[in-house]
Design a protein around this motif. Structure first.
Motif, mmCIF file in Angstrom:
data_model
loop_
_atom_site.group_PDB
_atom_site.id
_atom_site.type_symbol
_atom_site.label_atom_id
_atom_site.label_comp_id
_atom_site.label_asym_id
_atom_site.label_seq_id
_atom_site.Cartn_x
_atom_site.Cartn_y
_atom_site.Cartn_z
ATOM 1 N N THR A 12 15.567 58.859 147.603
ATOM 2 C CA THR A 12 17.003 58.834 147.904
ATOM 3 C C THR A 12 17.313 57.755 148.931
ATOM 4 O O THR A 12 16.489 57.446 149.790
ATOM 5 C CB THR A 12 17.491 60.192 148.453
ATOM 6 O OG1 THR A 12 16.781 60.506 149.654
ATOM 7 C CG2 THR A 12 17.288 61.301 147.437
ATOM 8 N N TRP A 17 21.664 59.576 147.947
ATOM 9 C CA TRP A 17 21.898 59.338 146.517
ATOM 10 C C TRP A 17 20.569 59.020 145.843
ATOM 11 O O TRP A 17 19.838 58.161 146.310
ATOM 12 C CB TRP A 17 22.885 58.179 146.336
ATOM 13 C CG TRP A 17 23.410 58.053 144.934
ATOM 14 C CD1 TRP A 17 22.973 57.187 143.988
ATOM 15 C CD2 TRP A 17 24.459 58.796 144.330
ATOM 16 N NE1 TRP A 17 23.679 57.348 142.823
ATOM 17 C CE2 TRP A 17 24.605 58.347 143.009
ATOM 18 C CE3 TRP A 17 25.291 59.831 144.769
ATOM 19 C CZ2 TRP A 17 25.543 58.867 142.124
ATOM 20 C CZ3 TRP A 17 26.232 60.349 143.877
ATOM 21 C CH2 TRP A 17 26.354 59.867 142.583
ATOM 22 N N LYS A 18 20.261 59.701 144.751
ATOM 23 C CA LYS A 18 18.973 59.570 144.099
ATOM 24 C C LYS A 18 18.831 58.226 143.382
ATOM 25 O O LYS A 18 19.781 57.726 142.780
ATOM 26 C CB LYS A 18 18.776 60.692 143.068
ATOM 27 C CG LYS A 18 18.731 62.085 143.666
ATOM 28 C CD LYS A 18 18.627 63.143 142.587
ATOM 29 C CE LYS A 18 18.629 64.543 143.185
ATOM 30 N NZ LYS A 18 18.591 65.582 142.117
ATOM 31 N N ALA A 22 20.348 53.673 140.628
ATOM 32 C CA ALA A 22 20.833 55.042 140.802
ATOM 33 C C ALA A 22 20.493 55.869 139.569
ATOM 34 O O ALA A 22 20.492 55.365 138.439
ATOM 35 C CB ALA A 22 22.344 55.036 141.038
ATOM 36 N N THR A 55 27.230 63.924 138.932
ATOM 37 C CA THR A 55 26.074 64.524 139.601
ATOM 38 C C THR A 55 24.933 64.784 138.635
ATOM 39 O O THR A 55 23.928 65.390 139.008
ATOM 40 C CB THR A 55 26.475 65.861 140.264
ATOM 41 O OG1 THR A 55 27.015 66.741 139.267
ATOM 42 C CG2 THR A 55 27.516 65.624 141.354
ATOM 43 N N LEU A 92 29.249 55.157 148.105
ATOM 44 C CA LEU A 92 27.894 55.567 148.472
ATOM 45 C C LEU A 92 27.403 54.978 149.789
ATOM 46 O O LEU A 92 26.349 55.366 150.282
ATOM 47 C CB LEU A 92 26.913 55.190 147.355
ATOM 48 C CG LEU A 92 27.271 55.676 145.946
ATOM 49 C CD1 LEU A 92 26.221 55.190 144.943
ATOM 50 C CD2 LEU A 92 27.408 57.179 145.897
ATOM 51 N N TRP A 132 24.354 50.439 148.951
ATOM 52 C CA TRP A 132 24.489 50.399 147.488
ATOM 53 C C TRP A 132 25.517 49.341 147.079
ATOM 54 O O TRP A 132 26.394 48.977 147.848
ATOM 55 C CB TRP A 132 24.939 51.753 146.964
ATOM 56 C CG TRP A 132 23.929 52.844 147.161
ATOM 57 C CD1 TRP A 132 23.786 53.644 148.265
ATOM 58 C CD2 TRP A 132 22.924 53.241 146.232
ATOM 59 N NE1 TRP A 132 22.759 54.528 148.075
ATOM 60 C CE2 TRP A 132 22.204 54.310 146.832
ATOM 61 C CE3 TRP A 132 22.555 52.821 144.953
ATOM 62 C CZ2 TRP A 132 21.145 54.946 146.196
ATOM 63 C CZ3 TRP A 132 21.500 53.460 144.319
ATOM 64 C CH2 TRP A 132 20.807 54.498 144.932
#
Length: 449
Positions: free
Chosen positions: A267, A271-272, A285, A292, A350, A354
């Protein structure tokens, strides 16, 4: 150039299918030793590191397609022996390694230069001459013209042991003068000779309507395709279940159903992301911006806007003055060609770690992944496109709630200030196109460099 000389080598490629099977009526094969009646013609057996293999009953599991390929009929990328780097010229002065690197009789993979292992990871490796020979002896072979209406010729082998099928496109090879022996299937093996600085290529050829498999030593700097293998004892078994035969398209493999998970590597700002082992090191991402779940389409954004909205047209576009020929920013006068961070939806939502991917990022993603489409991905009932990294086997998913999912790049269209470049997913291919800046498109973020 001809086979049987020390100057040229032809390679044989066997194409394997997916974990899919279908009934073929009245399909029979017979050789001098064994009569085999086949009611099910199987092309795929399972997966390792998200790469599909077929079990031909010879103790070695064979990859369905070549390294760098998008489908069974794609010859894909050519490599010099022991050199996993792509190149456009196969001459001695472009070869990155020489015999001094191999100081004993160890296999090439032990010194880390096995192309199959370097690019696919896991237990994948180059086949030996003996493994190729056992495959050839265990199958009934036929030369196929226009295989599955793909326009590609090749050699199809049907195992006399278990009836499974493998296909090798006629790929030929490259030397300093370009492509040669394009009517044969030519592949690198793991065998090499320190004494004369040569490596061995295995090839399938059709002489006087008799198909044979042979090996020949050639210069290591020649370019041939690579078909990886794994030993059964080394395999970590994966299972792929499909309801019907895989359909072949240029660039994307289609499945009715596909059971596999997406990958998460870590992450950034909560955010993954997934690490696909890309040369640039770029991390993508896992989800669309505004979603989600990797299976669900996210919010839509106009290019250069940071908020989603209900209406997308020129009259509601942030950077448009009175008509789509007059722009406050990103016009012919200011010369700004890349979306600035202040106008980047990914950064706004984000955080500054990002941003939107550039066109070059999308190009890299397309090139270094094998692409597929599934109507029912991971039993979610949702259609998705998914890419499997050719480097580390990780998976990235793009939802396909509409026919052609379209994602923004951060690049303005060259010479067209009213448009920006987008990346489009379609079953026939993945490609770039220019779209009007007011259009609402999906956004997939990347971690900034």
């Amino acid at each position: 150039m001809k086979f049987g000389t020390t100057d040229y080598i032809a390679g044989a490629i066997l194409v394997v299918g997916s974990a899919i099977w279908y009934v073929v009526k009245d399909f029979k094969k017979e050789d001098s030793k064994t009569k085999v009646e086949i009611r099910e013609k199987k092309y795929y057996s399972g997966m390792h590191q998200n790469r599909i293999y077929v079990d031909m009953g010879v103790g070695t599991l064979w990859a369905v397609y070549n390294v760098g390929a998008h489908s069974q009929t794609d010859s894909a990328t050519y490599y010099a022996w022991g050199d996993p780097k792509e190149k456009s010229s196969f001459c001695e002065d472009t070869y990155n390694w020489n015999s001094a690197l191999y100081d004993d009789e160890r296999d090439v993979d032990i010194v880390g230069r096995d192309v199959a292992h370097a690019l696919w990871g896991g237990k994948w490796q180059l086949p030996t001459v003996d493994e190729f020979s056992r495959l050839v002896k265990a199958c009934n072979w036929r030369k196929v013209t226009n295989y599955k209406n793909s326009g590609v010729d090749g050699y199809e082998g049907v195992s006399t042991i278990n009836g499974n099928t493998i296909f090798f496109p006629c790929s030929g090879g490259y030397d300093c003068n370009g492509l040669f022996n394009g009517k044969d299937a030519c592949y690198w093996t793991r065998n090499w000779s320190r004494k004369d600085d040569l490596a061995t290529c295995f090839y399938l050829s059709d002489n006087s309507n008799k198909i044979s498999g042979n090996s020949i030593k050639v210069k290591k700097y020649y370019g041939f395709c690579v078909r990886p293998v794994i030993g059964k004892t080394a395999l970590e078994v994966y299972t792929v279940k499909c309801k019907r035969e895989e359909l072949q398209f240029s660039g994307v493999n289609l499945y009715e159903s596909f059971t596999e998970y997406y990958s998460v590597s870590g992450t950034v700002s909560k955010w993954k992301y997934v690490d696909l082992g890309l040369p640039s090191g770029r991390k993508w991402a896992v989800n669309d911006l505004g979603s989600t779940s990797p299976y669900v389409t996210g919010s839509l954004f106009a290019w250069g806007e940071t908020k989603a909205k209900n209406t997308y047209k020129w009259e509601t576009y942030k950077w448009c003055e009175q008509s789509h020929g007059d722009f406050k920013k990103y016009n012919l006068n200011d010369g700004v060609k890349i979306l600035e961070l202040a106008d980047d939806a990914a950064s706004a939502k984000l955080g500054k770690s990002w941003c939107l991917p550039r066109k070059s990022d999308w190009m890299e993603l397309k090139q270094y992944c094998t692409w597929h489409y599934a109507k029912n991905f991971n039993s979610t009932g949702r259609p998705c496109y998914f890419g499997v990294s050719r480097t580390n086997g990780n998976v990235i998913v793009f939802p396909a709630s509409k026919e052609s999912p379209t994602y923004w790049t951060s690049n303005i269209s060259v010479g067209i200030p009213s448009a920006a470049q987008s990346f489009v997913f379609q079953k026939r291919d993945l490609f770039f196109e220019n779209n009007s800046r007011w259009l609402g498109c999906q956004v997939r973020a990347v971690v900034r460099e």
